[in-house]
Design a protein around this motif. Structure first.
Motif, PDB file in Angstrom:
ATOM      1  N   VAL A 223       0.825  -1.215   0.000  1.00 54.91           N
ATOM      2  CA  VAL A 223       0.000   0.000   0.000  1.00 54.91           C
ATOM      3  C   VAL A 223       0.855   1.259   0.000  1.00 54.91           C
ATOM      4  CG1 VAL A 223      -1.694   1.331   1.315  1.00 54.91           C
ATOM      5  CG2 VAL A 223      -1.943  -1.163   1.098  1.00 54.91           C
ATOM      6  N   ALA A 273      -3.886   0.230   6.827  1.00 51.47           N
ATOM      7  CA  ALA A 273      -3.645  -0.098   5.411  1.00 51.47           C
ATOM      8  C   ALA A 273      -4.527  -1.270   5.005  1.00 51.47           C
ATOM      9  CB  ALA A 273      -2.173  -0.440   5.185  1.00 51.47           C
ATOM     10  N   ARG A 275      -5.103  -3.677   1.435  1.00 55.19           N
ATOM     11  CA  ARG A 275      -4.656  -3.942   0.073  1.00 55.19           C
ATOM     12  C   ARG A 275      -5.724  -3.550  -0.941  1.00 55.19           C
ATOM     13  NH1 ARG A 275      -2.785 -10.056   0.180  1.00 55.19           N
ATOM     14  NH2 ARG A 275      -3.130  -9.774  -2.059  1.00 55.19           N
ATOM     15  N   LYS A 276      -5.273  -3.119  -2.115  1.00 55.54           N
ATOM     16  CA  LYS A 276      -6.149  -2.564  -3.138  1.00 55.54           C
ATOM     17  C   LYS A 276      -7.295  -3.495  -3.495  1.00 55.54           C
ATOM     18  CE  LYS A 276      -5.868  -0.397  -7.711  1.00 55.54           C
ATOM     19  NZ  LYS A 276      -4.926  -0.018  -8.812  1.00 55.54           N
ATOM     20  N   ARG A 279     -10.452  -3.304  -1.113  1.00 54.01           N
ATOM     21  CA  ARG A 279     -10.947  -1.999  -0.658  1.00 54.01           C
ATOM     22  C   ARG A 279     -12.442  -1.778  -0.867  1.00 54.01           C
ATOM     23  NH1 ARG A 279      -5.853   1.138  -2.662  1.00 54.01           N
ATOM     24  NH2 ARG A 279      -4.376   0.261  -1.161  1.00 54.01           N
TER      25      ARG A 279
END
Length: 381
Positions: A223, A273, A275-276, A279
């Motif tokens: 991230v 954070a 992870r993409k 999301r």
């Protein structure tokens, strides 16, 4: 732990067989043999009644090729009222009340090892029965046993049971438990203390080992360094070994994390954070709620953090406000504001008066005995 039970069951299956197609003749033949070794047990009529209610109550065991059953394993499949009555020592174990038990189509709150007659090689029946109770219908039920011999203790530890159980302020050293329930009014898990031991688990845990810390580092590297081009020395700033970390796993895969550091009268929440690829989920919200709960349970009234200006509305959802006279400041190419949140901790927050054993348990696992409880109170030593 489940894998250990499964491998034990595989070895056992080569030696013996178990089945729950129980007959009255089998019960009446085996019960006197068991009582010669174990002392008085439930009456045959009681076992037959419970078996009629739920056939999974009793399992017959025999060596492969034997002409008749040679042993048995019995369990009580308890609802939550039954679980509570068992722990309160209010259940008549010689003649359990039907109101405490579940029928075969229902999922129990707990599976209690009632009595087992498994002489010699028939001890291998136990992992086979444990393996059965890992099936979907039973996988969310705690497993519990009352063990009074060193042989039984070693067997329970091999099967992944924890030694000793604390219930309403009383430590019960002879009770062994395999905690599997994710939702229970008797042993509710905190937001930050979910089971994430296997590839099938999803939830949040406090980081307790280096492997979990590596998972946190992987998330933050992806991230902050990978996506936001944060310099390595700024992201891994020398505070990671002076902090508590929360890890969110999705089916065993590290998905999100949060770092918390503790000061005199406040806790600082940081390094959130996700992870993409995760999301679109609620992981960020769950991590913040879990972090706030952990801080409150540790007794902190005041929480502090830095919010990127464009993320301030996210934090305000949880009650955070911009710190009074807090001017924006910058680092790592972004502008931040200071924020605070204040509220009273719960009455159950950790206290110096909680006693030595509770205060030396692993972080976030204060509600049940740890390894040092068992060491200090171990009846086998």
């Amino acid at each position: 732990m489940e894998n250990q039970a499964a491998s034990g069951a595989a070895r056992a299956a080569r030696l013996i067989e178990v089945r729950n197609a129980v007959t009255s003749e089998a019960i009446e033949a085996l019960l006197p043999k068991a009582e010669k070794i174990m002392g008085p047990l439930a009456k045959a009529e009681t076992i037959k009644r419970l078996t009629k209610t739920n056939p999974d109550t009793i399992w017959l065991a025999a060596r492969r090729g034997a002409l008749a059953p040679e042993g048995f394993v019995t369990v009580l499949l308890l609802n939550e009222d039954g679980y509570e009555a068992l722990l309160d020592d209010e259940m008549d174990l010689a003649d359990p009340d039907d109101r405490y038990l579940v029928r075969q189509s229902e999922t129990p709150a707990a599976i209690y090892s009632w009595a087992s007659y498994t002489p010699g090689i028939l001890a291998n029946a136990i992992p086979l029965v444990v393996d059965h109770f890992s099936s979907p219908r039973y996988a969310s039920a705690d497993m519990i046993a009352n063990v009074t011999t060193e042989r039984g203790r070693r067997a329970m530890l091999r099967l992944g049971f924890d030694e000793g159980l604390e219930w309403r302020g009383t430590f019960k050293p002879n009770l062994f438990i395999k905690r599997r329930a994710t939702k229970s009014r008797l042993f509710p898990r905190r937001r930050y203390d979910q089971a994430v031991d296997s590839a099938a688990d999803t939830g949040i845990t406090v980081v307790h080992g280096i492997d979990q810390l590596f998972r946190v580092a992987a998330v933050r590297s992806a991230v902050y360094i990978g996506e936001q081009s944060c310099p390595y020395d700024e992201e891994f700033d020398g505070n990671d070994f002076a902090a508590t970390h929360l890890l969110y796993s999705v089916k065993g895969e590290p998905a999100g994390c949060m770092r918390i550091r503790f000061f005199g009268d406040f806790a600082k929440m940081e390094r959130l954070a996700v992870r993409k690829e995760f999301r679109r989920s609620t992981i960020a919200f769950e991590l913040v709620r879990a972090s706030v709960e952990l801080c409150r349970d540790k007794g902190f009234r005041k929480l502090y953090g830095h919010a990127r200006e464009d993320y301030l509305p996210f934090w305000q959802r949880f009650g955070f406000k911009v710190k009074h006279n807090g001017a924006p400041f910058g680092f790592s190419g972004h502008t931040f504001v200071e924020m605070v949140d204040e509220s009273d901790p719960p009455d159950t927050a950790i206290s110096i008066d909680d006693g030595p054993y509770k205060l030396i348990r692993p972080e976030g696992q204060w509600s049940y005995p740890g390894i040092l409880d068992r060491s200090g109170r171990n009846p086998w030593l």
